[in-house]
Design a protein around this motif. Structure first.
Motif, PDB file in Angstrom:
ATOM      1  N   PHE A 153      15.421 -16.187  19.415  1.00  0.00           N
ATOM      2  CA  PHE A 153      15.657 -17.628  19.289  1.00  0.00           C
ATOM      3  C   PHE A 153      14.329 -18.369  19.165  1.00  0.00           C
ATOM      4  N   LEU A 164      17.290 -25.079  24.613  1.00  0.00           N
ATOM      5  CA  LEU A 164      17.783 -23.935  25.386  1.00  0.00           C
ATOM      6  C   LEU A 164      18.426 -24.391  26.694  1.00  0.00           C
ATOM      7  N   LEU A 198      16.485 -14.133  23.660  1.00  0.00           N
ATOM      8  CA  LEU A 198      15.594 -15.268  23.892  1.00  0.00           C
ATOM      9  C   LEU A 198      14.377 -15.200  22.973  1.00  0.00           C
ATOM     10  N   SER A 254      12.400 -25.574  24.471  1.00  0.00           N
ATOM     11  CA  SER A 254      12.772 -25.545  25.885  1.00  0.00           C
ATOM     12  C   SER A 254      13.938 -26.484  26.173  1.00  0.00           C
ATOM     13  N   MET A 295      18.379 -17.453  29.503  1.00  0.00           N
ATOM     14  CA  MET A 295      18.104 -18.026  28.182  1.00  0.00           C
ATOM     15  C   MET A 295      17.406 -19.377  28.299  1.00  0.00           C
ATOM     16  N   GLN A 296      16.767 -19.634  29.434  1.00  0.00           N
ATOM     17  CA  GLN A 296      16.021 -20.877  29.622  1.00  0.00           C
ATOM     18  C   GLN A 296      14.556 -20.548  29.888  1.00  0.00           C
ATOM     19  N   TYR A 325      22.307 -23.509  26.869  1.00  0.00           N
ATOM     20  CA  TYR A 325      22.554 -22.391  27.786  1.00  0.00           C
ATOM     21  C   TYR A 325      22.413 -22.869  29.229  1.00  0.00           C
TER      22      TYR A 325
END
Length: 400
Positions: free
Chosen positions: A150, A168, A147, A165, A178-179, A172
């Motif tokens: 990214f 992601l 994360l 945001s 991954m958020q 995901y």
């Protein structure tokens, strides 16, 4: 043994009494339901921690029902949401009744719906109360390397925290690790000891501020601007400026009489190929975003590298456009239409069909397609008398 069924009104009564501070047994007695039935129903709806014994009850009940119309939803507003959902009403209609944006209703229902799919006002109010003050585990630590990587790469490429945001959440959807919210990213950039992002990454934000500025201090009158996180035209790649690479577009609206009608225009900088956006009813941000996504969505990726637009309210939905088209949207400086001169020149040509101070609402999608084709088949001296359609077709064949 015959199974006893209880009415929905009884369960609403049970939740209301329990969430107001009564014991579990007392709430069941007042609602007229069995204790075993209440225990089953409590588990089914994802019941929260209870204190056993006397007096018992919820471990952390709300201390206030709240005030309708303030920042947080009140118990009265949640009760209205519950009733209207059971009546089959949508989020937008409920929002209008409460004077709230439909996204507020959508978030409330998403966050506080019970595991069995139902929404119950008293339970929702308790969950919101408990969520508001519980300590939150901070997400951006060295433990979540993927994360972090990214976000750092995206910031270096000029992405805004909000766009990061959104992407992601889409890419995901099934992986909560991954958020992340855009506010958390800002916290990591601007608050010491909050997360593991490199502290120099703020330089890649559109405003490059080393410190955050409150909305009240950011603009006279304290009004929030929709483009505070937007990409500036100064950060648009050089390949777009010198037209060396196709796929960079400029856009605007041609406005009809009294500002009541409009037609969207998109022009590709290298080929001058033009797309007209049909906006039959209105030219709000949602309508313009929908039209752009539909018009450009089928283009190959190398022909939708970026879009440049003015800072009009019709583009306040630019985050959605960036997400759906996977192309950054750049904005001209205030009061600088010359920064998208290709589009301005094209709009002047289009005034042959769309005269100023005329009603544009009468043009159908077929009418716009006919005019679009005529313009794209017109030879251009800037293209050595090639037509925009020929130039674009040449680009497509080269890519193939």
């Amino acid at each position: 043994m015959k199974k006893t069924w209880f009415l929905p009104e009884q369960w609403d009564k049970f939740y209301a009494v329990l969430c107001s501070g009564a014991s579990f047994s007392e709430a069941a007695r007042v609602a007229g339901v069995s204790r075993n039935g209440a225990a089953y129903q409590w588990r089914k709806t994802g019941g929260m921690t209870l204190i056993m014994g006397i007096p018992g009850g919820l471990a952390d009940p709300p201390t206030s029902v709240g005030t309708p119309g303030t920042g947080r939803l009140s118990l009265v507003e949640r009760a209205t949401i519950m009733v209207r959902l059971r009546d089959g009403k949508g989020h937008a209609e409920i929002g209008r009744e409460l004077g709230r944006d439909r996204t507020v209703i959508w978030r409330e229902v998403k966050r506080n719906t019970n595991p069995d799919g139902s929404y119950q006002a008293d339970l929702a109010h308790v969950r919101a109360h408990q969520r508001a003050h519980r300590p939150k585990a901070f997400k951006l630590t060295a433990m979540n390397h993927d994360l972090l990587r990214f976000i750092e790469d995206a910031l270096e490429d000029g992405w805004s925290p909000k766009l990061i945001s959104l992407v992601l959440a889409k890419d995901y959807a099934d992986d909560k690790s991954m958020q992340i919210s855009h506010e958390t990213i800002y916290q990591c950039l601007y608050v010491q000891s909050r997360g593991e992002l490199r502290k120099d990454l703020y330089r890649y934000l559109s405003l490059s501020r080393p410190k955050r500025v409150s909305r009240e201090n950011q603009h006279a009158g304290g009004r929030a601007k929709p483009y505070r996180d937007a990409l500036k035209i100064a950060s648009r790649p050089a390949e777009a400026e010198d037209r060396a690479v196709p796929g960079h577009w400029e856009g605007d609206l041609i406005i009809g009489a009294g500002g009541k009608s409009a037609i969207g225009t998109l022009v590709e900088r290298s080929t001058r190929f033009t797309i007209l956006l049909h906006l039959p009813e209105r030219h709000t941000a949602d309508a313009v975003a929908e039209a752009m996504i539909n018009a450009m969505g089928d283009l190959p990726a190398h022909l939708r590298r970026s879009v440049t637009w003015d800072r009009g309210t019709e583009m306040s939905g630019y985050d959605r456009i960036q997400l759906e088209l996977q192309a950054p949207v750049y904005f001209c400086d205030p009061h600088s239409p010359w920064q998208r001169g290709t589009n301005e020149n094209t709009n002047r040509l289009l005034r042959h069909w769309f005269a100023k101070s005329t009603d544009l609402s009468g043009y159908t999608a077929e009418d716009l397609k006919t005019i679009q084709d005529k313009l794209n088949r017109r030879p251009r001296p800037t293209l050595d008398l090639q037509t925009p359609a020929q130039a674009l077709n040449q680009m497509l064949q080269q890519a193939a």
